[in-house]
Design an enzyme around this catalytic site. Structure first.
Site, PDB file in Angstrom:
ATOM      1  N   VAL A  97       1.376   1.496   7.806  1.00 55.87           N
ATOM      2  CA  VAL A  97       2.090   0.399   8.490  1.00 55.87           C
ATOM      3  C   VAL A  97       1.310  -0.756   8.634  1.00 55.87           C
ATOM      4  CG1 VAL A  97       3.983   2.046   9.520  1.00 55.87           C
ATOM      5  CG2 VAL A  97       1.956   1.435  10.755  1.00 55.87           C
ATOM      6  N   MET A 104       0.742  -1.246  -0.037  1.00 55.07           N
ATOM      7  CA  MET A 104      -0.060  -0.148   0.059  1.00 55.07           C
ATOM      8  C   MET A 104       1.007   1.248  -0.124  1.00 55.07           C
ATOM      9  SD  MET A 104      -3.120  -0.964  -0.232  1.00 55.07           S
ATOM     10  CE  MET A 104      -3.935   0.380  -0.115  1.00 55.07           C
ATOM     11  N   ASP A 137      10.562   3.556   5.857  1.00 55.72           N
ATOM     12  CA  ASP A 137      10.282   2.066   6.306  1.00 55.72           C
ATOM     13  C   ASP A 137      11.416   1.879   7.592  1.00 55.72           C
ATOM     14  OD1 ASP A 137       9.486  -0.569   6.743  1.00 55.72           O
ATOM     15  OD2 ASP A 137       8.210  -0.389   4.963  1.00 55.72           O
ATOM     16  N   SER A 164      -7.624  -0.024   7.082  1.00 50.88           N
ATOM     17  CA  SER A 164      -8.845  -0.207   6.648  1.00 50.88           C
ATOM     18  C   SER A 164      -9.853  -0.797   7.493  1.00 50.88           C
ATOM     19  CB  SER A 164      -8.702  -1.237   5.321  1.00 50.88           C
ATOM     20  OG  SER A 164      -7.920  -2.368   6.027  1.00 50.88           O
ATOM     21  N   GLU A 220      -1.055  -3.311  10.178  1.00 50.10           N
ATOM     22  CA  GLU A 220      -2.622  -3.062  11.069  1.00 50.10           C
ATOM     23  C   GLU A 220      -2.487  -3.490  12.508  1.00 50.10           C
ATOM     24  OE1 GLU A 220      -6.016  -1.937   9.140  1.00 50.10           O
ATOM     25  OE2 GLU A 220      -4.207  -0.728   9.090  1.00 50.10           O
ATOM     26  N   LYS A 230       1.105   1.565  14.978  1.00 49.53           N
ATOM     27  CA  LYS A 230       0.639   2.728  14.472  1.00 49.53           C
ATOM     28  C   LYS A 230       0.784   3.924  15.567  1.00 49.53           C
ATOM     29  CE  LYS A 230      -2.633   0.786  11.225  1.00 49.53           C
ATOM     30  NZ  LYS A 230      -2.037   1.430  10.054  1.00 49.53           N
ATOM     31  N   HIS A 253      -8.391   6.156   3.212  1.00 54.83           N
ATOM     32  CA  HIS A 253      -8.166   4.475   2.980  1.00 54.83           C
ATOM     33  C   HIS A 253      -8.048   4.273   1.350  1.00 54.83           C
ATOM     34  CE1 HIS A 253     -10.494   0.565   2.771  1.00 54.83           C
ATOM     35  NE2 HIS A 253      -9.297   0.288   2.465  1.00 54.83           N
TER      36      HIS A 253
END
Length: 727
Positions: A402, A326, A345, A431, A404, A409, A452
């Protein structure tokens, strides 16, 4: 004449220039048709005019009809009125080609729909050699067919095979292919186009079209007695059924128009075209498709949900946190929009791998000739891969993508906010996790929002914007401005579990799981979903997701809500597959399907043993359940305030998870069925399959009121003016 201009030259050739006084694009409208009728009469009766050059003062030649007008056909026009609707523009084109004078179209830019029909009515067509000057008849994509002679002229000019391809696909073609197909007569540099038109007129061409010559024979006068033609139509009908099922009436209407029209004299064939056009225009499918895919989509992209009074903003530098699938996609579309991107990252190597995705996408575009190396290099130069949060300094926007996990987060949010400007907006691409919950890790929750994206980001046009409890209107406006920079389509929803798209999408996959447990054969489940127009069956979708994700969402809900939470009907099937049978999706080696190395995937043969099948299933019932499960959950989202408009609901349904286009979306589907009937049928389904189908008191009250979700659906039918032709 407000939209046309006539200029006569001493050589006897008049130039008729299209120049819409009200719009930036020439479109077919009532006013345009009236002007054309007047102009054609003047040119026909003027003895000093020997021929006509038809061109445009705009960058484009002409688009099709005004879809804002056509969307009102259903419920406002009778079939008879819609037939007259088509015949008026048809007569306008006939007046041109039967004026006794040759007409040449100088197509100086794109000519689509009614614009290309206008060009086809001319005796000669000259197209400028410009990649943007595409031509075509895309009416099928909005549930219609060309309504002013396009089907019949195209099949007589280019042949039935070419016409069938172009009309059924709706694709537009560039100049070189248009010339090869014979739908234009010349392709010339723009500077030479008018001179070439005069040169052609100078050859004293015959102003009588081949189909108007006395004794002209229809292209397929012998009809089905020719084996090759008979086979082509049978194959064509089968291909349509295979591609779109029987939900979309336009493709079959087009094929019927070609079949019938090709056997008849031209004017009778034109009546056949108008007959089918009238049926389509007064059918809800065309209304549904046009309203959602054109009117609502265009409004969303122009800022329908953007708060008023907030100054326009522009993102010049964006930080993308997480370089996975993503994040890499978000970095690419941002850089493609000219935005500087910091792709961050845990280590530089991972970030570099994320940047490589952009290179991979570009390589394919370069190979197809759609991108040159210089522009590709410039885009890549805008992406900086790093593991250093300090480089986020100066970012206008952060998009977090990052893993889920709430804790990960939260840590990422804190580290980024320590560096970025106090004015920056922080967006999460989650999401499933509630935005208000994630915003608790932010020191500025009013500037925290959900953005999203859908995968793959570079190909999926929808973006779901999620408002947290403390998200400000300014933050919403700035998020929408960023999405506008990316040229994507936004919907705006309020925070809740799964937001809107993920929440409703799950009803599809869980309904499939429930059917399997009931004993419905898995192939029947998959095919029933495809039969309503879903692109993929629910079992195949679950395999791609892996069963862990939907089960994790369910387990989180149970932990937080306890007995108040009603688990989806498909949960027992997923638990059995994963926990008892050790099959949890494609990534684990197999789920509902097997994936043999080097072979094609197929349904796992062990399903029959663990989910014994029965034979008393009803395919129509299965199709209804799939449609109602998704529509009912969408209605609940509107009731709960997760959604605020039916337009957002329908856009999210069509572009977020592929709800069938013929419906116009989940809410348009309810309105098309009719609220009272929908509630009555939902009650029956609830008694048979459980409370997930049960209408709420709110929905019952709405049904009783007789007011649909879309207010225009309940407006009284006005006296219809003379409308413009379709396309």
């Amino acid at each position: 004449m407000r939209h046309l201009k006539i200029e006569k030259a001493t050589d006897g050739y008049a130039t008729l220039t299209l120049d819409n006084a009200d719009e930036s694009m020439n479109v077919v409208s009532d006013a345009f048709i009236a002007d054309m009728e007047e102009a054609t009469k003047l040119l026909r009766e003027d003895a000093s005019v020997k021929g006509v050059i038809l061109t445009s003062a705009k960058k484009a030649f002409m688009a099709g009809a005004d879809l804002k007008q056509l969307v009102r056909g259903y419920g406002r026009l009778s079939v008879k009125e819609a037939f007259a609707f088509s015949q008026r523009a048809t007569a306008m084109h006939r007046a041109m080609e039967q004026s006794g004078k040759p007409w040449v179209a100088v197509i100086n830019g794109l000519a689509l729909g009614g614009g290309f029909e206008l060009a086809l009515a001319c005796h000669h067509r000259i197209l400028v050699d410009d990649a943007k000057a595409v031509v075509g008849l895309p009416e099928v994509t909005v549930g219609l067919l060309p309504g002013s002679g396009g089907t019949q002229r195209l099949l007589r000019i280019a042949g039935v095979k070419v016409a069938s391809d172009l009309l059924l696909s709706g694709r537009s073609v560039a100049p070189a292919e248009a010339l090869k197909l014979g739908i234009v007569d010349e392709v010339v540099p723009a500077a030479d186009a008018i001179d070439r038109a005069r040169a052609w007129l100078g050859t004293a061409p015959d102003p009588v079209k081949p189909w108007d010559v006395k004794g002209a024979v229809p292209p397929q006068k012998r009809g089905m007695t020719v084996p090759e033609d008979s086979m082509a139509y049978m194959m064509g009908a089968g291909a349509i059924a295979g591609k779109s099922g029987y939900n979309l009436p336009a493709p079959l209407a087009i094929l019927s128009t070609i079949f019938e029209g090709s056997q008849l004299p031209f004017d009778k064939a034109l009546s056949i075209e108008s007959k089918y056009f009238a049926k389509l225009l007064t059918d809800p499918v065309a209304r549904n498709i046009i309203r959602t895919t054109f009117i609502s989509k265009q409004a969303a992209e122009k800022g329908a949900r953007r708060p008023a009074g907030v100054p326009k903003s522009e993102v010049k530098k964006v930080g993308v946190l997480g370089a996975g699938m993503m994040g890499a996609g978000i970095a690419y579309v941002s850089a493609n929009a000219g935005i500087e991107v910091i792709l961050l990252d845990r280590d530089v190597q991972t970030a570099e791998h994320g940047k490589a995705y952009s290179q991979k996408v570009q390589a394919k575009l370069i190979e197809k000739g759609k991108l040159d190396q210089e522009k590709a290099d410039a885009l890549l130069a805008r992406i900086t891969p790093t593991d250093d949060f300090a480089l986020l300094e100066g970012c206008d926007l952060i998009v977090e993508a990052v893993f889920e996990d709430t804790a990960i987060k939260a840590e990422t949010t804190a580290r980024a906010e320590a560096v970025i400007p106090s004015s920056a907006v922080f967006a999460s691409n989650t999401s499933t996790l509630p935005i208000s919950q994630l915003a608790q890790a932010s020191g500025r929750p009013d500037q925290f929002i959900g953005i999203h994206f859908f995968s793959p980001v570079d190909r999926m046009g929808l973006v779901e914007v999620i408002m947290g409890k403390q998200t400000s209107q300014e933050t919403l406006a700035r998020a929408l401005d960023y999405i506008a920079q990316l040229r994507k389509t936004p919907i705006v929803v309020n925070d809740s579990r799964g937001f809107y798209t993920s929440r409703v999408f799950q009803t599809l996959i869980h309904e499939g799981g429930a059917m399997l447990e009931e004993g419905v054969p898995p192939a029947v489940i998959e095919n029933a979903a495809k039969a309503i127009g879903m692109p993929v069956g629910p079992l195949a979708l679950l395999d791609e997701l892996t069963f862990d994700l939907p089960l994790k969402i369910v387990d989180q809900a149970i932990a937080e809500e306890g007995d108040r939470y009603l688990p989806p009907a498909g949960v027992p099937t997923l638990r059995k597959m994963r926990d008892q049978l050790g099959r949890s999706g494609r990534k684990s080696g197999g789920g509902f399907y097997d994936y043999p190395e080097g072979g094609k995937k197929h349904l796992w043969k062990g399903l029959a043993e663990h989910f014994p099948v029965r034979s008393d299933y009803d395919v129509e019932e299965l199709k209804t359940r799939f449609l109602y499960a998704q529509a009912m959950e969408t209605a609940r989202c509107l009731e709960e305030g997760v959604l605020e408009t039916p337009e957002d609901a329908d856009l999210g349904a069509l572009y977020g998870w592929g709800f069938p286009a013929w419906t116009g979306g989940t809410i348009s589907y309810i309105d098309t069925v009719g609220l009272e009937r929908f509630v009555r049928e939902a009650d029956r389904l609830a008694q048979a399959y459980g409370p997930r189908f049960a209408p709420s008191a709110w929905l019952r009250d709405k049904a009783a009121s007789g007011v649909p979700f879309y207010a225009d659906a309940s407006e009284p039918v006005p006296a219809a003016p003379e409308p413009a032709c379709a396309a």
